[in-house]
Design a protein around this motif. Structure first.
Motif, short mmCIF file in Angstrom:
data_model
loop_
_atom_site.label_atom_id
_atom_site.label_comp_id
_atom_site.label_asym_id
_atom_site.label_seq_id
_atom_site.Cartn_x
_atom_site.Cartn_y
_atom_site.Cartn_z
N LEU A 28 5.72 0.59 6.84
CA LEU A 28 4.50 0.92 6.79
C LEU A 28 4.19 2.46 6.28
N GLY A 29 5.29 3.08 6.58
CA GLY A 29 5.07 4.41 5.95
C GLY A 29 5.56 4.51 4.39
N SER A 30 5.63 3.55 3.82
CA SER A 30 6.06 3.48 2.26
C SER A 30 5.02 2.40 1.70
N LEU A 31 3.93 2.11 2.46
CA LEU A 31 3.00 0.96 1.81
C LEU A 31 2.17 1.42 0.78
N ARG A 33 1.96 -20.70 -7.09
CA ARG A 33 0.91 -20.17 -6.04
C ARG A 33 1.16 -18.79 -5.80
N TYR A 34 2.34 -18.42 -5.42
CA TYR A 34 2.89 -17.12 -4.79
C TYR A 34 3.35 -16.21 -6.04
N ALA A 35 2.68 -16.49 -7.21
CA ALA A 35 3.10 -15.64 -8.38
C ALA A 35 2.48 -13.91 -8.06
N GLY A 36 1.21 -14.07 -7.31
CA GLY A 36 0.84 -12.91 -6.73
C GLY A 36 1.63 -12.05 -6.14
N GLY A 37 2.71 -12.60 -5.58
CA GLY A 37 3.71 -11.67 -5.01
C GLY A 37 3.52 -11.93 -3.42
N ILE A 38 4.61 -11.56 -2.71
CA ILE A 38 4.91 -11.72 -1.30
C ILE A 38 4.98 -10.39 -0.63
N LEU A 39 4.21 -9.83 0.17
CA LEU A 39 4.45 -8.52 0.89
C LEU A 39 4.92 -8.84 2.09
N VAL A 40 6.07 -8.09 2.47
CA VAL A 40 6.88 -8.21 3.81
C VAL A 40 6.44 -6.66 4.30
N VAL A 41 6.11 -6.62 5.51
CA VAL A 41 5.68 -5.36 6.12
C VAL A 41 6.39 -5.19 7.51
N SER A 42 7.26 -4.25 7.75
CA SER A 42 8.01 -3.72 8.80
C SER A 42 7.57 -2.55 9.50
#
Length: 773
Positions: free
Chosen positions: A297-300, A261-270
Motif C-alpha cells: 500500500l505504501g508503494s501503490l 480478458r486480463y490484458a489490462g493487468g492484475i494488481l495485487v495489493v498487500s
C-alpha cells in the motif's frame, strides 16, 4: 543442510545450466544480426530494405532474449506418467491425465514415480539435443502449472514456485496436489518445502479422519480458485487457512484461462513490503512485462515508496474517511497560498484596463465553484479573467450587434490572452499545484485548522500537522498512510494536459512521401525508452484501470486506502481476502462503507476457509484465548494437527527490562533455543515501538532469524515464533488484542512467549494473564 537449502541448490544447478544455454543462444542471435548488417554492399533500395528486415528480425529475437534474461525461471511441476507417450513441439508429453498404472499400492501405501519434470519460465529453452530445459509459460505443456488444483490435479504431484533475482535462486515454495501419495523421484522420496510439507504430513497420516480433513481443505481451496471472475469474490478465513496462497493461485488460474480478458493487468495489493516479498514468490510475473503488478500500500502510487508507520493515533486520523473532506478543502485553498499579484493591468482599445484585488477574489471564488480538479480549472480562470476585462474595457457597448460582439470578444481574447504580461499574471495567480506541495502545506497548524474546521478536533489537527512536518519536498519522510492522501490529492488536483511537441519536418519527406524513416537501431532505442518508461505505463494503467484486483489482508485497509484502490478498479473484477478477527483498523464500520463504495454494485460471491493447517492445535489453543477476548463469539478455524509440544513461556527479569536496549539477553537466549528446535526460520514479533530494539536483539544470529513489529507480521509465517510482551502489543491500539492474535498465529511448529514485568501484576508468573485459560 536442511531440505529447503538442498532444494534451492538443486534449482540453482538447473538455472545455471539454463543460463549457459541462453548465452549460447544470445551469441547465435548476435552473429545473425552482424551477418545481416553486412548486407549493404549492393546499394539498391531493395537490398537496403532486405538488409533492414533481416537485421530487424534477428535483432528482435536478440532483444527478446536479453529482455527476459533476468529472473528467467519461476516454476516447476513434477508429473506422473501420462496415458500416452506423445510429445508436443516443445518436447514435453501432451497427456493431461495420468496412466492407469501410474499409482500403485505398496505395503499399504499409494506409491508413484515422478515420470517427468518441467521447469516453467519466460521463454522456452531447448538444449542442444532439443530436450526442454524450460517450457514457455504460454505453451500448452505449462497449463497444468496454473490449472491443476488439489481436486483436479491431473498428472501434477508437486507444483513448485521458484523465486529468483538475477541468476540466483532465492527461495522455493511447494504445493502438494496429491498429498496422499508417496512419490518417488529418481528412487528417493519427493522432498517438499513450505506449506506443501504440512499438507504432506497431513495426507500421509494414518486413519480415514485425517484423509477426510485433507479432502475438505482441498475442496475449500478449489472452490475459491475456480470461482467465476465476473464479480467480487470475497474470501474469509482465520490464520493458517491458506487465504493468501489460494487467492494468488486463483489469479494465476484466471490469467492463464483468459489472457485476453486480463490484458489490462492484475494488481495485487498487500499491506506491508514483507508480505509483498512473499506474494512475489507465490505469483510470478508470468513472463510478460506489467501483466501482474504487486504492490504494498505504501508503494501503490508510482514514484513513491513509503514503508514507515505512523503511531496509531496519527494513523487513525490519516486513514479516516473524514480526510477526504479536509483534502478537498486543502486542494481548493492551496491555490491561494503564497504571494499572488494583487491586481491585473492590461492595455485594450488603447487604454489601460485594471482588475483590483476584490474583483480578482470574486473571480477566483467563481472559478473554485466548479467541480473540475484544481489544476484543470486554469482554462476556466483564464476565460473568466478575460470576460471581466472585456466588460470593464467597455467591449459590450462598442459592439451592440451580437454577431460582431462575439467576433470581437474572440479577437480580444486572442490579443490580450496571449500577451506576456497576462500570461505571467495567470501563472502566478493560478499556480500549478502538486500533491506533495499541498500535503506539506498542511503541516502549518493554523492553515490546517482552517481547512479542517468542523471535521477534525483541535487535538487531531495538532497531531496531523506535527506528523506532516517530517515530509520533505523530495518525497522523503512519507508514511504508508500518507500515500493514500497523496493519491486523493492527485485526483483532486489533476494533471494539466501538455501540448504535444510537433515533429520537425524533414525536407526529404516532401520528396519521398514518407513521414518517418527509422533504422533498426532507432527502433531498438525506442523500445528501450518504452521499457524504461515503466512508471509512465503504470500511471497510464492506473488511469485506465486494472482488469482484476486482489486485495490481501483486506480487513486492515483504512477508508482512505479503499478510496485509493477504488480508483484503480472501476472496471475490474476483484478478489478480496481477509479476516475480521485479525483487523488492526479501529473503525470497521467506516472502512466497510468505503469498501462497499470501491467495489460498487457488482455481485458478491463469498467463501469461507475453515481449516487451520498452519498452526498445531497446541498453539491454536493459546491464540483462541486471545480471540475470545478480542471478539467474543468469534469462531477460530479448526486446527487439524498436533505436535505434542506446547508453547513455551519465559519471563524477563525487571532489571533486564530496565537496561538500555530492553531484555536483550533473554530474547537472544530464547531465539537460540528455537533455532535448535527447528530447521527453518524464526520470527521475533514485538510491539511496533520495540521494532528497532528487537532487530538489535537478534543481530548476528544468522539469516534464519527476522525481527519485526506487530503490524508487519500479518500474513507471514515462520517455523518458530518468539512473541515479546503480549501486554505491550495488546495496549498499542484499540485493536491491540486482534494484533496480538495475529502475532500468536505465525508459527508452524514452535511458539515461545517472552513476558516483561509489566505484562502482569505478578512478574514471577511466566504465563501472561492475557494467555491464561
Amino acid at each position: 543442510m536442511d531440505v529447503r537449502e538442498r532444494e534451492i541448490r538443486e534449482e540453482q544447478r538447473h538455472l545455471d545450466r539454463v543460463y549457459r544455454r541462453l548465452e549460447e543462444k544470445i551469441h547465435e542471435a548476435e552473429f545473425l544480426v552482424d551477418d545481416a548488417a553486412q548486407r549493404f554492399r549492393v546499394g539498391t533500395p531493395g537490398a537496403l530494405a532486405e538488409r533492414d528486415a533481416q537485421v530487424y528480425q534477428a535483432g528482435r529475437h536478440l532483444h527478446r532474449l536479453n529482455r527476459e534474461f533476468e529472473d528467467f525461471l519461476f516454476g516447476r511441476i513434477d508429473l506422473l506418467a501420462g496415458k500416452d507417450g506423445e510429445r508436443g513441439p516443445d518436447g514435453a508429453h501432451t497427456s493431461v491425465e495420468p496412466a492407469d498404472d501410474a499409482v500403485r499400492e505398496e505395503n499399504g501405501e499409494r506409491t508413484a514415480r515422478i515420470a517427468e519434470t518441467l521447469h516453467i519460465g519466460r521463454l522456452g529453452v531447448l538444449d542442444a539435443d532439443y530436450v526442454p530445459l524450460v517450457i514457455d509459460w504460454r505453451a500448452p505443456a505449462a497449463a497444468p502449472f496454473y490449472r491443476a488444483t488439489p481436486v483436479e490435479p491431473g498428472r501434477v504431484v508437486r507444483r513448485r514456485v521458484i523465486r529468483s533475482r538475477g541468476r540466483r535462486v532465492l527461495s522455493v515454495e511447494d504445493d502438494l496436489l496429491r498429498p496422499e501419495l508417496r512419490a518417488l523421484l529418481d528412487g528417493d522420496e519427493l522432498p517438499v518445502v513450505g506449506d506443501g510439507a504440512l499438507m504432506a504430513s497431513l495426507g500421509r497420516a494414518r486413519g480415514h479422519a485425517m484423509h477426510d480433513i485433507v479432502a475438505s481443505i482441498q475442496a475449500e481451496q478449489d472452490r475459491v480458485i475456480r470461482a467465476p471472475a465476473v464479480s467480487v469474490t470475497e474470501v474469509t478465513g482465520g490464520p493458517g487457512t491458506g487465504k493468501t496462497a489460494v487467492a494468488l493461485h486463483r489469479a494465476a488460474y484466471l490469467l492463464y484461462q483468459d489472457r485476453r480478458r486480463y490484458a489490462g493487468g492484475i494488481l495485487v495489493v498487500s499491506p506491508t513490503p514483507l508480505l509483498v516479498s512473499y506474494t512475489e514468490g507465490v505469483l510470478p510475473s508470468l513472463g510478460e512485462e506489467g501483466q501482474v503488478v504487486i504492490r504494498a500500500l505504501g508503494s501503490l502510487v508510482e514514484g513513491v515508496t513509503a514503508d514507515s508507520y505512523d503511531p496509531q493515533p496519527v494513523a487513525r486520523i490519516k486513514g479516516s474517511a473524514r480526510m477526504a473532506r479536509v483534502l478537498h478543502r486543502a486542494a481548493r485553498g492551496a491555490v491561494q497560498l503564497g504571494e499572488h499579484p494583487g491586481r491585473l493591468r492590461v492595455v485594450a482599445f488603447g487604454a489601460r484596463v485594471e482588475l483590483d484585488a476584490e474583483e480578482l477574489k470574486g473571480i477566483r471564488d467563481a472559478v473554485l465553484g466548479g467541480t473540475a480538479p484544481v489544476n484543470l480549472l486554469r482554462p476556466r480562470a483564464r476565460r473568466l479573467l478575460l470576460d471581466a476585462l472585456w466588460r470593464k474595457s467597455g467591449g459590450p457597448r462598442r459592439f451592440p450587434d451580437p454577431e460582431l460582439a462575439a467576433e470581437a470578444r474572440e479577437a480580444f481574447g486572442e490579443d490580450v490572452g496571449t500577451e506576456p504580461a497576462f500570461l505571467d499574471f495567470l501563472h502566478a495567480w493560478w499556480p500549478e499545484l502538486t500533491p506533495l506541495g499541498v500535503l506539506t502545506a498542511m503541516s502549518d497548524p493554523d492553515r490546517l485548522s482552517r481547512w479542517s474546521r468542523r471535521v477534525l478536533r483541535p487535538g487531531e489537527v495538532r497531531l496531523l500537522a506535527r506528523s506532516l512536518r517530517r515530509v520533505r519536498p523530495d518525497g522523503g519522510g512519507l508514511s504508508a498512510h500518507d500515500v493514500a492522501l497523496l493519491d486523493e490529492l492527485r485526483t483532486l488536483l489533476g494533471t494539466p494536459a501538455r501540448p504535444a511537441r510537433p515533429r520537425e519536418a524533414d525536407p526529404l519527406d516532401q520528396l519521398t512521401g514518407l513521414e518517418e524513416v527509422t533504422t533498426y537501431a532507432e527502433r531498438m532505442a525506442a523500445a528501450r525508452r518504452e521499457r524504461n518508461g515503466e512508471a509512465g505505463r503504470a500511471a497510464g494503467r492506473e488511469r485506465a484501470g486494472y482488469a482484476h484486483i486482489i486485495v490481501d489482508e483486506a480487513q486492515d485497509l483504512t477508508p482512505m486506502q479503499w478510496r485509493m484502490l477504488g480508483r484503480r478498479g472501476r472496471q475490474a473484477t476483484w478478489t478480496v481476502v481477509g479476516d475480521p478477527a485479525q483487523s488492526s483498523w479501529t473503525e470497521p464500520e467506516e472502512a466497510a462503507a468505503e469498501r462497499a463504495a470501491a467495489l460498487g454494485s457488482r455481485p458478491r460471491r463469498s467463501f469461507e476457509l475453515t481449516v487451520n493447517y498452519r498452526n498445531p492445535a497446541e498453539i491454536a489453543e493459546v491464540a483462541s484465548r486471545v480471540l475470545a477476548r478480542a471478539m467474543p463469539g468469534a469462531r477460530p478455524p479448526r486446527a487439524v494437527r498436533a505436535t505434542g509440544t506446547r508453547p513455551a513461556f519465559a519471563a524477563a527479569a525487571r532489571a533486564a527490562a530496565g537496561r538500555a536496549g530492553g531484555p536483550a539477553e533473554e530474547a537472544r537466549a530464547a531465539v537460540r533455543a528455537l533455532l535448535e528446535e527447528v530447521e527453518g526460520t524464526v520470527g521475533v514479533v514485538a510491539a511496533m515501538h520495540r521494532r528497532e530494539q528487537a532487530r538489535g536483539w537478534v543481530a548476528g544470529l544468522g539469516d534464519r532469524v527476522v525481527a519485526l513489529g506487530s503490524l508487519e507480521a500479518k500474513g507471514l509465517e515462520y517455523d518458530a515464533t518468539l512473541v515479546v510482551s503480549p501486554a505491550e502489543i495488546a495496549r498499542e491500539s484499540p485493536a491491540g488484542l486482534r494484533t496480538l492474535y495475529v502475532a500468536l498465529t505465525r508459527a508452524t511448529q514452535r511458539l515461545m512467549v517472552l513476558s516483561l514485568p509489566d505484562d502482569e501484576p505478578d512478574p514471577s508468573g511466566a504465563v501472561p494473564a492475557l494467555l491464561r485459560p
